[in-house]
Design an enzyme around this catalytic site. Structure first.
Site, mmCIF file in Angstrom:
data_model
loop_
_atom_site.group_PDB
_atom_site.id
_atom_site.type_symbol
_atom_site.label_atom_id
_atom_site.label_comp_id
_atom_site.label_asym_id
_atom_site.label_seq_id
_atom_site.Cartn_x
_atom_site.Cartn_y
_atom_site.Cartn_z
ATOM 1 C CB SER A 181 -1.115 -0.010 1.316
ATOM 2 O OG SER A 181 -1.751 -1.089 1.179
ATOM 3 C CB ILE A 213 3.409 -8.525 -11.743
ATOM 4 C CG1 ILE A 213 4.234 -7.628 -10.738
ATOM 5 C CG2 ILE A 213 2.893 -7.657 -13.042
ATOM 6 C CD1 ILE A 213 3.555 -6.382 -10.263
ATOM 7 N NE ARG A 221 -25.870 -34.491 3.521
ATOM 8 C CZ ARG A 221 -25.219 -35.562 3.445
ATOM 9 N NH1 ARG A 221 -25.376 -36.487 2.623
ATOM 10 N NH2 ARG A 221 -24.747 -35.668 4.738
ATOM 11 N N GLY A 226 -19.088 -31.675 5.152
ATOM 12 C CA GLY A 226 -17.794 -32.353 4.943
ATOM 13 C C GLY A 226 -17.647 -32.517 3.341
ATOM 14 C CD GLU A 281 -7.198 -4.215 -9.136
ATOM 15 O OE1 GLU A 281 -7.712 -2.799 -9.286
ATOM 16 O OE2 GLU A 281 -7.250 -5.163 -9.975
#
Length: 387
Positions: free
Chosen positions: A140, A165, A276, A348, A371
């Site tokens: 920064s 980069i 599920r 799980g 960024e």
């Protein structure tokens, strides 16, 4: 009759937006989805895929048509990033970095000759772009950078290393910001374009990352690298100021990337929770799960609205430093929470690479760091609201 300018969120984004969004979705499903885990496991950067994305118009989204680009705005651009990131955030990240950082820096601050020289190849995807600001000692605190460019006649001699980069090894051209004045001086940095193959310019270490593993991250190394003054972007000393403006738009990219991750994780969890069965009923019928899904859906809507406001301000060229930082901060933090809850809903199986939410979970964390960290976004926002 006076025409009112719409200042609120844009809900009807039009046919072009829908067409672009669908094209990006289909591209991701057909050309990315079959390879996601293989690329992730091998840390393989599919450079040929980005060339294909160029054929679709995804590599020069914001570039005007007379430079070979798509000539679109930020609503269409963020739709592309979001749809691709729903399938593989690594590819969304690479396309975002190419568009909003390297290509956009040349578009915004290059001379007409420079735009004619580099934009058509970048916009077509023939060339892949990199953008270098960060160094090992400066994240920064960009003003403390050590990389330098020293004038020598009508040339500049670059020395130093950039790290973290995107496309540091595979990029064909890089926009780099290096020190041309005193350390710590915001007017002491200048931007240059360096083409791959230039003597003294090489790739360094490739990072072995937690997530976003199919998006290449590596060092840019400059060792007595000579480039002509015609490769300088804008006036000497303007590099840092240019970079801050580029990052304003780049933060919208990260919000779109975050939104794609959040949607991908949420939709996978929603589908799984309906399928599920435990204790004789789908787990989505239990309040503990349904409340998670409700919170996830709400945070996705809020992220999208903040991002769309930032897109609107950017499109009409209003100051948008505050809103871009806000949308990046909120969307990135939300996507980490949503990916975490998606893993929890899967139980799980969420910890297994056989299901998609494990990868969304790993990929999400980069969004709160890249960024500008979440903490830096708060610094930016605070400065804006306390002016």
């Amino acid at each position: 009759m006076e025409t009112k300018v719409q200042t609120g969120p844009v809900f009807d984004l039009g046919e072009t937006h829908e067409m672009v969004r669908n094209a990006a979705r289909d591209f991701a499903i057909q050309q990315i989805a079959p390879h996601v885990m293989d690329w992730d496991e091998r840390q393989f950067f599919p450079k040929d895929l980005l060339h294909s994305a160029g054929n679709m118009g995804f590599m020069g989204v914001l570039v005007p048509e007379h430079y070979g680009g798509s000539g679109l705005g930020y609503f269409e651009y963020t739709a592309i990033i979001e749809q691709i990131s729903k399938v593989d955030p690594s590819i969304g990240l690479s396309i975002a970095a190419h568009n909003s950082l390297c290509t956009n820096h040349i578009l915004q601050f290059g001379s007409e000759d420079q735009k004619q020289r580099w934009l058509p190849r970048l916009a077509s995807g023939e060339w892949i772009g990199a953008w270098g600001l960060t160094e090992h000692n400066t994240g920064s605190d960009a003003g403390g950078m050590l990389s330098t460019a020293i004038p020598d006649g009508d040339e500049w001699v670059l020395n130093g290393t950039k790290n973290f980069i995107t496309h540091g090894s595979s990029g064909d051209v890089a926009v780099v910001v290096v020190r041309t004045g005193e350390k710590g001086d915001s007017r002491g940095m200048t931007a240059f374009v360096v083409e791959r193959g230039t003597p003294g310019f090489s790739a360094g270490k490739k990072e072995n990352k937690l997530g976003m593993r199919a998006s290449e991250t590596a060092e840019l190394v400059f060792d007595e690298c000579r480039i002509p003054d015609e490769n300088r972007l804008g006036p000497v000393g303007d590099g840092f100021i240019q970079s801050m403006k580029i990052l304003d738009g780049g933060r919208i990219s990260i919000a779109a990337l975050s939104l794609g991750i959040a949607r991908g994780a949420y939709e996978a969890a929603l589908k799984y929770s309906a399928e599920r069965v435990q204790f004789g009923k789908p787990i989505s019928s239990f309040q503990g799960i349904s409340f998670k899904l409700a919170q996830m859906a709400t945070e996705i809507e809020a992220s999208e609205l903040l991002m769309h406001k930032a897109c609107y301000e950017k499109n009409i060229e209003r100051p948008m430093t505050k809103i871009s930082a806000m949308c990046k901060l909120y969307a990135s933090e939300a996507c980490v929470r949503i990916a975490n809850e998606a893993v929890q809903i899967f139980g799980g199986y969420g910890y297994s690479k056989d299901f998609p939410v494990e990868k969304f979970y790993r990929d999400s964390k980069l969004c709160t760091i890249g960024e500008g960290t979440s903490e830096i976004q708060k610094v930016v926002i605070a400065k804006q609201i306390l002016k």
